[in-house]
Motif scaffolding. Structure first.
Motif, PDB file in Angstrom:
ATOM      1  N   LEU A   1      83.688 -21.550  61.616  1.00 14.96           N
ATOM      2  CA  LEU A   1      84.262 -21.606  62.963  1.00 14.96           C
ATOM      3  C   LEU A   1      83.281 -22.248  63.945  1.00 14.96           C
ATOM      4  O   LEU A   1      82.061 -22.203  63.726  1.00 14.96           O
ATOM      5  N   PRO A   2      83.775 -22.832  65.022  1.00 21.87           N
ATOM      6  CA  PRO A   2      82.872 -23.480  65.986  1.00 21.87           C
ATOM      7  C   PRO A   2      81.775 -22.574  66.517  1.00 21.87           C
ATOM      8  O   PRO A   2      80.627 -23.025  66.643  1.00 21.87           O
ATOM      9  N   TRP A   3      82.078 -21.295  66.827  1.00 23.41           N
ATOM     10  CA  TRP A   3      81.043 -20.423  67.381  1.00 23.41           C
ATOM     11  C   TRP A   3      79.981 -20.078  66.347  1.00 23.41           C
ATOM     12  O   TRP A   3      78.861 -19.701  66.714  1.00 23.41           O
TER      13      TRP A   3
ATOM     14  N   VAL B   1      76.890 -12.213  67.263  1.00 20.42           N
ATOM     15  CA  VAL B   1      77.466 -11.233  66.340  1.00 20.42           C
ATOM     16  C   VAL B   1      78.984 -11.243  66.423  1.00 20.42           C
ATOM     17  O   VAL B   1      79.562 -11.182  67.519  1.00 20.42           O
ATOM     18  N   GLY B   2      79.635 -11.328  65.268  1.00 17.95           N
ATOM     19  CA  GLY B   2      81.082 -11.221  65.175  1.00 17.95           C
ATOM     20  C   GLY B   2      81.469 -10.292  64.047  1.00 17.95           C
ATOM     21  O   GLY B   2      80.618  -9.652  63.426  1.00 17.95           O
TER      22      GLY B   2
ATOM     23  N   PRO C   1      82.546 -14.246  69.109  1.00 17.30           N
ATOM     24  CA  PRO C   1      81.539 -13.206  68.919  1.00 17.30           C
ATOM     25  C   PRO C   1      81.693 -12.077  69.940  1.00 17.30           C
ATOM     26  O   PRO C   1      82.071 -12.319  71.084  1.00 17.30           O
ATOM     27  N   ILE C   2      81.388 -10.862  69.510  1.00 15.22           N
ATOM     28  CA  ILE C   2      81.481  -9.715  70.425  1.00 15.22           C
ATOM     29  C   ILE C   2      80.147  -9.415  71.104  1.00 15.22           C
ATOM     30  O   ILE C   2      80.100  -8.728  72.117  1.00 15.22           O
TER      31      ILE C   2
ATOM     32  N   LEU D   1      87.019  -4.137  67.483  1.00 14.90           N
ATOM     33  CA  LEU D   1      85.653  -3.649  67.668  1.00 14.90           C
ATOM     34  C   LEU D   1      85.078  -4.330  68.898  1.00 14.90           C
ATOM     35  O   LEU D   1      85.110  -5.556  69.005  1.00 14.90           O
ATOM     36  N   LYS D   2      84.560  -3.525  69.829  1.00 15.08           N
ATOM     37  CA  LYS D   2      84.077  -4.088  71.094  1.00 15.08           C
ATOM     38  C   LYS D   2      82.669  -3.571  71.404  1.00 15.08           C
ATOM     39  O   LYS D   2      82.300  -2.470  70.997  1.00 15.08           O
ATOM     40  N   ALA D   3      81.922  -4.373  72.134  1.00 13.87           N
ATOM     41  CA  ALA D   3      80.570  -4.012  72.559  1.00 13.87           C
ATOM     42  C   ALA D   3      80.555  -3.809  74.068  1.00 13.87           C
ATOM     43  O   ALA D   3      81.214  -4.546  74.808  1.00 13.87           O
ATOM     44  N   ASP D   4      79.798  -2.821  74.509  1.00 11.40           N
ATOM     45  CA  ASP D   4      79.607  -2.561  75.937  1.00 11.40           C
ATOM     46  C   ASP D   4      78.346  -3.294  76.380  1.00 11.40           C
ATOM     47  O   ASP D   4      77.235  -2.792  76.224  1.00 11.40           O
ATOM     48  N   SER D   5      78.517  -4.492  76.933  1.00  6.89           N
ATOM     49  CA  SER D   5      77.359  -5.327  77.270  1.00  6.89           C
ATOM     50  C   SER D   5      76.450  -4.665  78.293  1.00  6.89           C
ATOM     51  O   SER D   5      75.243  -4.901  78.313  1.00  6.89           O
TER      52      SER D   5
END
Length: 326
Positions: A198-200, A239-240, A258-259, A313-317
């Protein structure tokens, strides 16, 4: 001259008295960033243990794996390994260079460290998370080719899987069932999971795309493969994740990936870590970043909170912090 001396003495007495009457706050020890790449945190009996790839100017660089410990994820002590700070030292390990990306697990009342050395994967065991970890065998788990970044996932049925990166036309993530002694795989089960398509995952359009640093977990019957993509020196290292109904795949990459990246955490080269749960059963991801905006190494260690939002799945930046050593 006597008048001057008398004045100076009076000032000294005044300052000393003022300090006694108005004591200053206690000076806290200076904290420094922990400099471990490819980190992992293992929690056991009220203590968090942090391991990773050593870098920078530390005298322990290249000598094995250091370990830090903490009771609250805020204050870290170490290096605290049983062998002058090392949990595993060169000489007790397979290989003699390239000690990268350890994982710790507790299995059959022993502690195991699965790690990379000499671009191969090995396993050592110990009676304590602080070590000393020692290899039972001087052979790698997989005796053909070159592979790095191991992660053992134990499924609900007791079957064990070794996720890892094989160096073949890119850094590609593979899986194979690993035998119960953790010393070898079942070669007929070796299966490719994902590569950088994938591009990312390949922002510099290199001929050697990179997907690496796998962590696998299971949630509501679905398998989650968390991974990092791009060369670690690339500021876009991120990260994905992908999901599957089977530990072998096929894996569907998340459209949310990415997350974790420099776009939402504002840190270059952020990635390659591991999932862990704290004492309150809250999920986190420990990872590394570049040293600063212009320098890659030594890489700094941090943690970020992650959680499930339905199947996503999510990250709290906003939860991201660097880890400090007292």
């Amino acid at each position: 001259m006597k008048k001057i001396l008398t004045l100076v003495s009076s000032l000294c007495i005044f300052v000393c008295c003022s300090q006694e009457n108005n004591p200053t706050k206690k000076v806290e020890p200076q904290q420094k960033n922990i400099l471990l790449a490819d980190p992992t945190i293992f929690y056991d009996s009220g203590t968090y243990y942090l391991y990773g790839t050593t870098g920078g100017e530390t005298p322990l660089n290249g000598q094995g794996f250091m370990v830090y410990k903490s009771s609250d994820l805020q204050k870290w002590e170490g290096p605290a390994g049983s062998q002058n700070g090392l949990a595993l030292k060169k000489g007790d390990a397979f290989g003699d260079k390239g000690f990268w990306a350890p994982q710790i697990l507790k299995y059959n009342n022993k502690f195991y460290m699965i790690y990379t050395a000499n671009e191969n994967i090995a396993v050592a065991s110990s009676n304590s998370p602080l070590g000393p970890f020692k290899n039972e065998s001087q052979k790698p788990i997989i005796e053909t080719g070159n592979q790095i970044d191991p992660f053992i996932f134990i499924d609900e049925d007791g079957k064990k899987y070794l996720y890892h990166v094989r160096l073949t036309k890119g850094n590609r993530i593979f899986v194979a069932e690993i035998n119960d002694d953790l010393q070898s795989i079942k070669p007929e089960t070796l299966t490719e999971c994902i590569s950088g398509t994938l591009p990312w995952e390949n922002t510099q359009n290199t001929d050697w795309p990179v997907t690496e640093g796998p962590t696998v977990l299971k949630h509501d019957g679905l398998y989650y493969l968390i991974y990092s993509a791009n060369d670690f020196r690339n500021p876009d290292y991120a990260v994905g994740y992908a999901t599957s109904k089977s530990p072998y795949g096929p894996w569907e990459k998340s459209a949310d990936s990415p997350i974790i990246s420099r776009k939402n955490v504002k840190q270059n080269g952020i990635g390659h870590g591991d999932v862990f749960w704290d004492k309150n059963n809250k999920m986190h991801y420990v990872l590394h970043t570049h040293f600063n905006e212009s320098t890659v190494s030594p890489r700094k260690t941090g943690i970020i909170s992650i959680d499930f939002d339905g199947k996503a799945l999510k990250a709290d930046s906003g939860s991201f912090i660097f880890l400090k050593n007292e």
